[in-house]
Scaffold this motif. Structure first.
Motif, short mmCIF file in Angstrom:
data_model
loop_
_atom_site.label_atom_id
_atom_site.label_comp_id
_atom_site.label_asym_id
_atom_site.label_seq_id
_atom_site.Cartn_x
_atom_site.Cartn_y
_atom_site.Cartn_z
N ASN A 197 0.80 -1.22 0.00
CA ASN A 197 0.00 0.00 0.00
C ASN A 197 0.84 1.27 0.00
O ASN A 197 0.54 2.23 0.70
CB ASN A 197 -0.94 -0.03 1.22
CG ASN A 197 -2.05 0.98 1.07
OD1 ASN A 197 -2.44 1.31 -0.05
ND2 ASN A 197 -2.52 1.50 2.18
N LEU A 198 1.87 1.28 -0.77
CA LEU A 198 2.78 2.43 -0.82
C LEU A 198 2.11 3.63 -1.49
O LEU A 198 1.50 3.50 -2.56
CB LEU A 198 4.04 2.05 -1.60
CG LEU A 198 5.07 3.15 -1.82
CD1 LEU A 198 5.77 3.49 -0.51
CD2 LEU A 198 6.08 2.73 -2.87
N LYS A 199 2.24 4.77 -0.82
CA LYS A 199 1.71 6.01 -1.42
C LYS A 199 2.79 7.08 -1.38
O LYS A 199 3.31 7.38 -0.31
CB LYS A 199 0.49 6.51 -0.64
CG LYS A 199 -0.74 5.66 -0.82
CD LYS A 199 -1.94 6.28 -0.15
CE LYS A 199 -3.14 5.35 -0.35
NZ LYS A 199 -4.35 5.85 0.28
N THR A 200 3.10 7.63 -2.51
CA THR A 200 4.05 8.73 -2.57
C THR A 200 3.38 9.90 -3.24
O THR A 200 2.78 9.75 -4.30
CB THR A 200 5.31 8.33 -3.36
OG1 THR A 200 5.84 7.13 -2.80
CG2 THR A 200 6.35 9.42 -3.32
N GLN A 201 3.45 11.04 -2.58
CA GLN A 201 2.76 12.21 -3.11
C GLN A 201 3.70 13.39 -3.21
O GLN A 201 4.68 13.49 -2.48
CB GLN A 201 1.57 12.57 -2.22
CG GLN A 201 0.60 11.41 -2.10
CD GLN A 201 -0.62 11.73 -1.27
OE1 GLN A 201 -0.64 12.71 -0.53
NE2 GLN A 201 -1.62 10.87 -1.38
N PHE A 202 3.39 14.26 -4.14
CA PHE A 202 4.16 15.49 -4.30
C PHE A 202 3.24 16.67 -4.00
O PHE A 202 2.16 16.77 -4.55
CB PHE A 202 4.70 15.61 -5.73
CG PHE A 202 5.78 14.61 -6.02
CD1 PHE A 202 7.12 14.99 -5.94
CD2 PHE A 202 5.48 13.30 -6.33
CE1 PHE A 202 8.13 14.07 -6.17
CE2 PHE A 202 6.48 12.37 -6.57
CZ PHE A 202 7.81 12.75 -6.49
N PHE A 203 3.72 17.51 -3.09
CA PHE A 203 2.88 18.63 -2.69
C PHE A 203 3.30 19.87 -3.45
O PHE A 203 4.30 20.51 -3.13
CB PHE A 203 2.97 18.83 -1.18
CG PHE A 203 2.53 17.61 -0.43
CD1 PHE A 203 1.18 17.37 -0.20
CD2 PHE A 203 3.45 16.66 0.00
CE1 PHE A 203 0.77 16.23 0.45
CE2 PHE A 203 3.04 15.52 0.66
CZ PHE A 203 1.69 15.29 0.89
N THR A 204 2.57 20.18 -4.49
CA THR A 204 2.93 21.31 -5.33
C THR A 204 1.93 22.44 -5.14
O THR A 204 0.89 22.27 -4.50
CB THR A 204 2.90 20.91 -6.82
OG1 THR A 204 1.55 20.63 -7.18
CG2 THR A 204 3.74 19.67 -7.07
N GLY B 243 8.27 15.97 -2.70
CA GLY B 243 7.66 14.64 -2.65
C GLY B 243 7.83 14.02 -1.27
O GLY B 243 8.75 14.36 -0.52
N GLU B 244 6.94 13.08 -0.95
CA GLU B 244 7.03 12.43 0.34
C GLU B 244 6.28 11.10 0.28
O GLU B 244 5.23 11.01 -0.37
CB GLU B 244 6.37 13.32 1.40
CG GLU B 244 6.80 13.00 2.81
CD GLU B 244 6.04 13.86 3.81
OE1 GLU B 244 5.57 13.31 4.81
OE2 GLU B 244 5.89 15.08 3.57
N ILE B 245 6.85 10.10 0.94
CA ILE B 245 6.11 8.85 1.09
C ILE B 245 5.12 9.09 2.22
O ILE B 245 5.51 9.43 3.33
CB ILE B 245 7.04 7.69 1.44
CG1 ILE B 245 8.16 7.57 0.41
CG2 ILE B 245 6.26 6.39 1.52
CD1 ILE B 245 9.19 6.50 0.73
N VAL B 246 3.84 8.95 1.95
CA VAL B 246 2.87 9.29 2.98
C VAL B 246 2.22 8.08 3.62
O VAL B 246 1.62 8.19 4.69
CB VAL B 246 1.77 10.23 2.43
CG1 VAL B 246 2.36 11.56 2.02
CG2 VAL B 246 1.06 9.57 1.27
#
Lengths: 463, 407
Positions: free
Chosen positions: B10-17, B63-66
């Protein structure tokens, strides 16, 4: 002297193109028309290396005056001949550096040809200059690979598509706008995007804009230089389909340059394979893919990963790397890597012994093995049994001069002293350069198994 | 069955732009077992590179692994737990940055990137870079490291390695540079190598050479690979199992033979049908309609539904996860498509969606019936691959991704 791929070569001025092809090839091609749109004859493009005032000058103290103005020349395209018929797509495939893009640009006279002729509808483009050439350009267009950099980001899509028409003085402003909008729709874009800038478009859409721009001056012939290789596979299919539709609708003739054999197989009617500035094989698509006759084409086809795990076969692995185009191999340019290099006639070698000698020669040349005692070399390369006669003596001599042990890492012997170079020279002189592959440039026309078009293969195996 | 070498859950990586949150990787799970080559395929923008870089925690700001858990040989590379006040915090057993750097990267998991010129320092010799890498990671003295470096260069098929040891990256061809990177990746005998499009920039004969080399080396060292690529041909050639990504999610996961011959997800099918083939002549390509939407604002329900030829009304509402729909070869065959019974989402009763016709290209909604580009061929093509336009009851959801992408 040979003329690749053309069934006949004579001055185009003698012929009117409608009668020519029909009378001479016996009207073979059912799909494309018999009218030759473009004929390239002995075309070469050399580049001089380096730039600047003294770039071409080198010192040579062995002669007087000790200045040499001979320049090293990169033979990017060397004596290439072929023809393209109206309405057909000729695929031009090869690896990077083989000269395929240079060829495309030279045909359009974006580059000055060094030698040879380019007959476009019977007129030699290599002869015309200035305004006349400019006028011709409206009949020949080009599409480039990179959809990003081939569109001016400051212009609107409409302006981009209208630009060639403006340059050639076609229509009035209103007419140009109308035509631009019509073309945008033809290539599958929304005519309402007329006023947008390129950045608002995806890669596939930008390539469509490029198509519309190329079509704006109503050309007959388009050189497409890797038009889909920057696109994702699903988008690639959309653009390829559009290109085929446009070809049919506008009666276009394409020279389609690509490195991707799958794309080439899909889009082309005939395919030319290029290696190091030469065309090595040219045939109908089916014939080329199903019945390749040049070892380089075979190697290329075997190397493509097939999208089917059940077809995992022998992966054709080609030895070594492409030689420098400054000093290409004599005879057949592929011979230094060819798995089927022909045995020199002056030795009495069995096929097996020749195969062993060939791989030993290349291993020495590329230094792919560690120094080892002579006995082990004989065992590993020759099954302990050297070829008979003179060939065997030469091999034995080469083994003798090779070092038997590895230098210690700290020992820095001069490069020439270690015997590798000597052995390499001996083997190459005695074997590789004696082969017919090194002595004559091949050019053969074969019977095709698929279709009726002539099958040209530059390989002495067909002698 | 033994524990896998690498397990991702269940890996989630998001970029906060500034424009919003880009959900580049959105809940993917997969495993890599010992000695396996596992493929991660997808088109550009699918999130496959971000996913592979997340495995080494090489994601940089913004980016961050959330969320999710990454376990490698029993060690936690990434894991979160709920703190006392309900906040998510990093688990205690999660490796520190220092530990990741010294114990995992290079030694245990190595990476090979697409562009070898960017991974090699142009002002140092090839040999020097390789030697330093071996010296640092394997604690060898300089001489021994040099010898080892030369041995590795020969191992990956670089001719005349003693000589070329002292040369600079620009003196190597692309294929040779890629071999150097493979030598570097193998130098510390890692258990897992992440190969991020390693052959994409190479010519096809060179690609063949590299694939052959990887096969040989894998036999010899039994290294596992995570092979990131967009090329289904390469996947068929070398992978044992494959994960297909679309817009941040894994939509299908299967052993390679099942993926190609018993395809369970419409996206995979469409991808395979849109490819020209080297081994046979295809009359007409069937492109996937439209373009992949942006991960910043993915479609509702199944993310592929606006382009899916099999989409039904339910696909707009229900978001499928990848579930096991078959079992083959000792491995599950998972697919995230509601048409499979296991989802029980009422797909069969649901009315088919009138797929947003066309296309990449933003042909206006009314203007396409006139045939668009091309003659008769074009028109039949449209009819074949697309359900004819009609009432378009669901226009709202699709207007986002029809037409142009804004970049």
């Amino acid at each position: 002297m040979e003329h690749a791929a053309t069934t006949e070569v004579r001055p185009m001025s003698e012929r009117t193109h409608t009668e020519s092809a029909a009378s001479e090839t016996g009207a073979t091609e059912p799909t494309a028309s018999d009218e030759t749109v473009l004929e390239v004859d002995g075309l070469s493009k050399y580049f001089t290396q380096g730039s600047g005032f003294f770039a071409g000058v080198s010192l040579d103290f062995d002669r007087f005056p000790p200045i040499d103005t001979e320049q090293e020349r990169v033979k990017a395209v060397d004596d290439v001949s072929f023809e393209i018929r109206r309405g057909e797509t000729l695929g031009l495939v090869g690896e990077s550096g083989c000269g395929k893009s240079t060829l495309g640009r030279t045909i359009l006279r974006l580059l000055e040809p060094t030698d040879g002729s380019i007959y476009f509808k019977g007129e030699d483009l290599a002869d015309i200059e200035g305004g006349e050439l400019r006028d011709k350009r409206s009949e020949m267009q080009m599409i480039f690979q990179d959809p990003q950099s081939s569109l001016d980001p400051r212009l609107k899509i409409g302006q981009i598509v209208e630009e060639p028409m403006r340059a050639h003085g076609m229509l009035d402003a209103g007419g140009r706008e109308q035509r631009a909008k019509m073309l945008l729709e033809k290539v599958g874009l929304d005519p309402h995007h007329y006023n947008r800038h390129p950045h608002a478009f995806s890669g596939g859409q930008r390539q469509r804009v490029n198509l519309a721009r190329a079509l704006s001056v109503d050309p007959d012939f388009i050189v497409c230089d890797e038009p889909v290789s920057a696109l994702d596979v699903s988008i690639q299919a959309q653009v390829l389909n559009t290109m085929e539709q446009l070809q049919e609708e506008f009666g276009l003739t394409y020279l389609f340059i690509a490195h991707d054999l799958s794309v080439i197989r899909h889009i082309s009617d005939r395919v030319a394979v290029m290696y190091l500035g030469n065309i090595v094989e040219l045939a109908d698509k089916e014939e080329l893919f199903e019945n390749p006759q040049h070892p380089y084409t075979e190697a290329l086809l075997e190397s493509i990963p097939v999208p089917d795990p059940r077809k995992k076969g022998a992966r054709g692995v080609l030895e070594g790397e492409v030689p420098s185009p400054v000093d290409p191999p004599s005879g057949c340019r592929f011979r230094t890597r060819c798995p089927k290099l022909i045995a020199p006639e002056n030795y009495d070698l069995t096929d097996e012994k020749w195969a062993q000698t060939r791989s030993f020669m290349r291993a020495v040349k590329r230094r792919t093995f560690e120094p080892m005692p002579a006995e082990r070399i004989r065992r590993e390369f020759f099954d302990g049994d050297l070829p008979r006669g003179e060939a065997g003596e030469i091999v034995a001599e080469a083994i003798d001069v090779l070092p038997a042990e590895r230098r210690r890492p700290d020992e820095t012997a001069p490069e020439s002293a270690d015997g590798w170079t000597e052995a390499t020279d001996l083997l190459l002189e005695s074997f590789a350069q004696q082969s017919i592959c090194a002595r004559e440039r091949p050019a053969y026309e074969l019977e095709a198994e698929y279709g009726t078009a002539p099958h040209y293969a530059a390989c002495h195996l067909h002698r | 069955m033994t524990d896998p070498l690498l397990r991702v859950e269940n890996l989630k990586t998001q970029f906060f732009t500034d424009a919003g949150t880009v959900r580049a990787v959105d809940g993917i799970s997969f495993e890599v077992r010992e000695g396996e080559i596992v493929g991660l395929v997808g088109e550009s923008g699918a999130g496959k590179s971000v996913a592979s870089m997340s495995l080494l925690r090489l994601i940089e700001d913004p980016g961050e692994i959330v969320a999710g858990e990454i376990t490698y040989k029993g060690e936690t590379i990434f894991g979160l737990e709920e703190g006392p006040d309900g906040e998510l915090r990093e688990r205690e057993d999660m490796l520190s940055n220092e530990e990741i750097r010294t114990q995992i990267r290079g030694n245990e998991i190595a990476v090979i990137f697409q562009d070898p010129m960017e991974s090699l320092n142009p002002v140092f010799t090839i040999g020097g870079q390789l030697r330093e890498f071996i010296e640092l990671n394997r604690d060898l003295p300089k001489d021994a490291a040099k010898e080892e470096a030369i041995r590795m260069l020969r191992e990956v098929g670089i001719p005349d390695p003693e000589q070329r040891y002292g040369e600079y990256p620009h003196q190597f061809s692309g294929g040779m540079r890629q071999r150097v990177l493979i030598a570097m990746a193998l130098a510390c005998e890692p258990s897992l190598i992440i190969a991020d499009e390693p052959t994409t920039a190479l010519d096809v004969t060179v690609e063949g050479q590299i694939l052959e080399l990887v096969d040989e080396l894998q036999d010899k060292y039994d290294t596992s690979f995570l092979w990131v690529t967009h090329d289904m041909g390469v996947v068929a050639e070398i992978c044992d199992r494959v994960n297909v990504m679309y817009l941040g999610e894994i939509v299908e996961q299967a052993p390679v033979d099942e993926l190609f011959h018993d395809t369970k997800h419409p996206y995979t099918t469409a991808l395979l049908n849109s490819m020209p083939r080297p081994d046979r002549t295809v009359g007409e390509l069937e492109p996937i309609e439209g373009v992949m939407p942006e991960a910043i604002n993915p479609p509702s329900g199944c993310r592929f539904h606006p382009r899916c030829p099999e989409a039904r009304e339910v696909c707009q509402r229900v978001h499928p996860d990848a579930r096991e729909v078959a079992h083959a070869d000792g491995h599950p065959h998972r697919a995230a498509c509601l048409k499979h019974d296991v989802f029980d989402a009422g797909y069969d009763e649901s009315p088919p969606l009138e797929t947003a016709t066309q296309e990449t290209a933003g042909v206006p909604a009314g203007g396409r019936s006139t045939g668009g580009p091309g003659g008769e061929d074009g028109a039949t093509d449209l009819k074949d691959s697309v359900i004819e336009d009609g009432g378009e009851p669901t226009d709202g959801t699709r207007s986002d991704d029809r037409g142009e992408t804004h970049e």
